[in-house]
Every structure is written in C-alpha cells, then in structure tokens.
Design a protein around this motif. Structure first.
Motif, PDB file in Angstrom:
ATOM      1  N   UNK A  15      47.766  43.031  43.689  1.00  0.00           N
ATOM      2  CA  UNK A  15      46.550  42.482  43.091  1.00  0.00           C
ATOM      3  C   UNK A  15      45.406  42.827  44.035  1.00  0.00           C
ATOM      4  N   UNK A  16      44.393  43.508  43.501  1.00  0.00           N
ATOM      5  CA  UNK A  16      43.346  44.081  44.340  1.00  0.00           C
ATOM      6  C   UNK A  16      41.983  43.500  43.982  1.00  0.00           C
ATOM      7  N   UNK A  17      41.319  42.896  44.979  1.00  0.00           N
ATOM      8  CA  UNK A  17      39.952  42.411  44.820  1.00  0.00           C
ATOM      9  C   UNK A  17      39.009  43.608  44.818  1.00  0.00           C
ATOM     10  N   UNK A  60      39.382  45.639  48.638  1.00  0.00           N
ATOM     11  CA  UNK A  60      40.160  45.240  49.809  1.00  0.00           C
ATOM     12  C   UNK A  60      41.614  45.660  49.629  1.00  0.00           C
ATOM     13  N   UNK A  61      42.215  46.161  50.699  1.00  0.00           N
ATOM     14  CA  UNK A  61      43.644  46.483  50.660  1.00  0.00           C
ATOM     15  C   UNK A  61      44.444  45.216  50.335  1.00  0.00           C
ATOM     16  N   UNK A  62      45.649  45.338  49.799  1.00  0.00           N
ATOM     17  CA  UNK A  62      46.418  44.147  49.385  1.00  0.00           C
ATOM     18  C   UNK A  62      46.607  43.103  50.494  1.00  0.00           C
ATOM     19  N   UNK A  63      46.673  43.560  51.739  1.00  0.00           N
ATOM     20  CA  UNK A  63      46.941  42.652  52.855  1.00  0.00           C
ATOM     21  C   UNK A  63      45.677  42.059  53.475  1.00  0.00           C
ATOM     22  N   UNK A  64      44.493  42.449  52.986  1.00  0.00           N
ATOM     23  CA  UNK A  64      43.260  42.128  53.709  1.00  0.00           C
ATOM     24  C   UNK A  64      42.202  41.471  52.826  1.00  0.00           C
ATOM     25  N   UNK A  65      41.209  40.869  53.496  1.00  0.00           N
ATOM     26  CA  UNK A  65      40.018  40.371  52.822  1.00  0.00           C
ATOM     27  C   UNK A  65      40.321  39.454  51.650  1.00  0.00           C
ATOM     28  N   UNK A  67      41.606  40.295  48.817  1.00  0.00           N
ATOM     29  CA  UNK A  67      42.877  40.608  48.132  1.00  0.00           C
ATOM     30  C   UNK A  67      44.028  39.801  48.731  1.00  0.00           C
ATOM     31  N   UNK A  68      43.863  39.367  49.964  1.00  0.00           N
ATOM     32  CA  UNK A  68      44.944  38.730  50.719  1.00  0.00           C
ATOM     33  C   UNK A  68      45.580  37.539  49.999  1.00  0.00           C
ATOM     34  N   UNK A  69      44.802  36.610  49.401  1.00  0.00           N
ATOM     35  CA  UNK A  69      45.436  35.451  48.757  1.00  0.00           C
ATOM     36  C   UNK A  69      46.246  35.795  47.509  1.00  0.00           C
ATOM     37  N   UNK A  70      46.054  36.996  46.972  1.00  0.00           N
ATOM     38  CA  UNK A  70      46.682  37.358  45.705  1.00  0.00           C
ATOM     39  C   UNK A  70      47.991  38.133  45.874  1.00  0.00           C
TER      40      UNK A  70
END
Length: 290
Positions: A15-17, A60-65, A67-70
């Motif tokens: 899931x990508x912000x 944001x990459x999946x692990x960062x920013x 995108x992180x909560x998703x």
C-alpha cells in the motif's frame, strides 16, 4: 499548493502513499523517486521548481513515511521490488518523466532497464553506482550504526558526510528525521547497504546499457560521495545520456542554498522542457559533459 492524496494498492502486495500535484497548464507528468531514509517531504523544493510546468507525483516506499502504517514490514525490499513498485506507479499516473535522488537511482535505473513504455526522459541526480573510497567509508560506518540501532550516530553520520553542505536549519530537520526512524527502517537501510557493498556492480552496469531514452545525470561539484568524475564514466555507455555538474553544490543540490536551487531548476527544465525559452539561457554555474 495542495496535492491530491491517495493510498494505492500495488497488486495486493504493498500500500503506497502518493501525492499528486496537478497543474492545469502542464501536458506531462513526472514521478520523483526518494533517496535512502527519505520521504515525500524531502522533495519540497524540487516540487516548487517543477510545478506548475509539470504535474508532479511523489510517493513513499512501503517501509517509510506515510506508507509505513499501511504495510506489515515482513520482508526487506530489494532494488528489484522497489523498481516494481515504481513501474506500477508510472502506469497508474501515466508519467512521462522520472527523476530520482541519491540511492533512489538504484530503483530508477533498474526500472528504466526494463524499458517502461510511458517514460520518455529521466533525470538521475546525486547518484553513482561506483563505490569510491569516501562512499565506501560512509556505507561501512552506516552499516555499523544501523546494526547497533544507534540513532544519534546515524543522524550525525548523515549530516557530517552527505549533508555537510546543508544549512544548519536543514541539518537539524535531517537529524531529527533520521534519528527517529523505526527499527524496521534501520533494518531496511542495513539490508540496502549490504546489497550495495556485496552486489555484482558489473552486472548492474551492463543492464543499464540497454536504456535508450534520454537520461540526464546531475551531480554537485562538491559531492565527494557520488563524484562527478565517477558518474561521467558510468553515464557514457548509455546512448542518449547527458551529464551536468552543478558548481558550488554538494550531494543535496537544490536544498543547500538559493543559487543551488535556481541552477538545479534551470538544468531540469532545460532538459525536460527544452522549448520553454525562459529556461534555455546558459549559466556559468553548470558544466556539461558527454
């Protein structure tokens, strides 16, 4: 200038912000690829330089920013997986241009090597796949700090090396961001450094030779870590490549001072929109090779 926000599903895997800065006067869209440990916020100045001339996409990459909560963070992302995410976003937003910063260049060039049909031009900034002595020292020190999860050392290391030419306010923001990342982000960065230090660079370089679209490489003259001389050697085999060295700038280019931001803007828009006469004037602060 507020972006359109969306969280996109990438084939049920991530899931990508995303942030989409739409311009009523732009004909083309550019997608920006973050560097290591960075988020969409890192591109604030770049967005100002490109919009409204282009529609601009950040993510944001999946692990960062944001995108992180998703995402669940159960596996490390390889450059191939990051390139897969990028290719999906290119299709979704119908992006014609791509711009990467720093280690975002690994995912960007990996994606470009697969010849995405929509991308017409790409800019690779502050990146070199050739690991010189200063970069190797930085990566090895970083790997040790990340393994120990020593937040203070990680923050100071980034500011004392890649960020040495940033103004003091930006250094404070940078330290606060880097030193407060989640443990899985440190683990991802540690994994990424291991990939860089142990990977087959020749295989990677050979793959990028298949890139046929025009590619502009931009590096700062003061940047000893992704040195201009190294980038020229790497860029030359790419058929339609150009290289610009921005004088009086280091690794972070448009973030370092107003003149750096100005010449970065001219370099980008001269390449991406060459018929816009406003940006066609030469500047003494750039040198062009290739």
């Amino acid at each position: 200038m507020k972006p359109e926000i969306a969280v996109l599903d990438i084939q049920g895997q991530y899931r990508i912000h995303t942030e989409f800065y739409r311009s009523d006067t732009a004909d083309n869209t550019i997608i920006l690829v973050n560097g290591s440990m960075a988020t969409t916020a890192s591109f604030a100045q770049t967005v100002k330089n490109l919009h409204p001339y282009l529609n601009v996409v950040l993510y944001d990459q999946p692990y960062a920013g944001k995108s992180k909560p998703h995402n669940r963070h159960q596996e490390m992302l390889t450059k191939e997986l990051e390139a897969h995410v990028l290719l999906e976003l290119i299709e979704h937003f119908d992006a014609q241009y791509l711009l990467s910063f720093s280690w975002g260049g690994t995912a960007a060039l990996t994606a470009l090597a697969s010849a995405p049909r929509r991308i017409k031009k790409a800019v690779i900034s502050s990146f070199s796949p050739l690991i010189n002595a200063p970069m190797r020292n930085y990566l090895e020190r970083g790997r040790n700090c990340l393994a120990d999860c020593n937040r203070t050392q990680v923050g100071n290391l980034v500011n004392d090396t890649l960020g040495k030419h940033l103004p003091s306010l930006f250094k404070r923001f940078n330290f606060r961001h880097v030193s407060t990342l989640a443990e899985h982000e440190y683990a991802q960065m540690h994994f990424h450094i291991d990939q860089v230090l142990t990977g087959d660079q020749q295989c990677y370089l050979n793959a990028t030779k298949s890139i046929e679209i025009p590619v502009l490489f931009i590096n700062g003259a003061w940047d000893e870590y992704t040195a201009a001389s190294d980038v020229v050697q790497f860029a030359r085999p790419i058929r339609n490549s150009q290289f610009i060295c921005l004088e009086n700038t280091g690794h972070f280019l448009d973030m370092e001072h107003k003149q750096a931001s100005h010449i970065s803007k001219i370099a980008l828009l001269n390449f991406l929109k060459p018929h816009a006469s406003l940006f066609s004037r030469p500047t003494q602060h750039m040198s062009l090779a290739l």
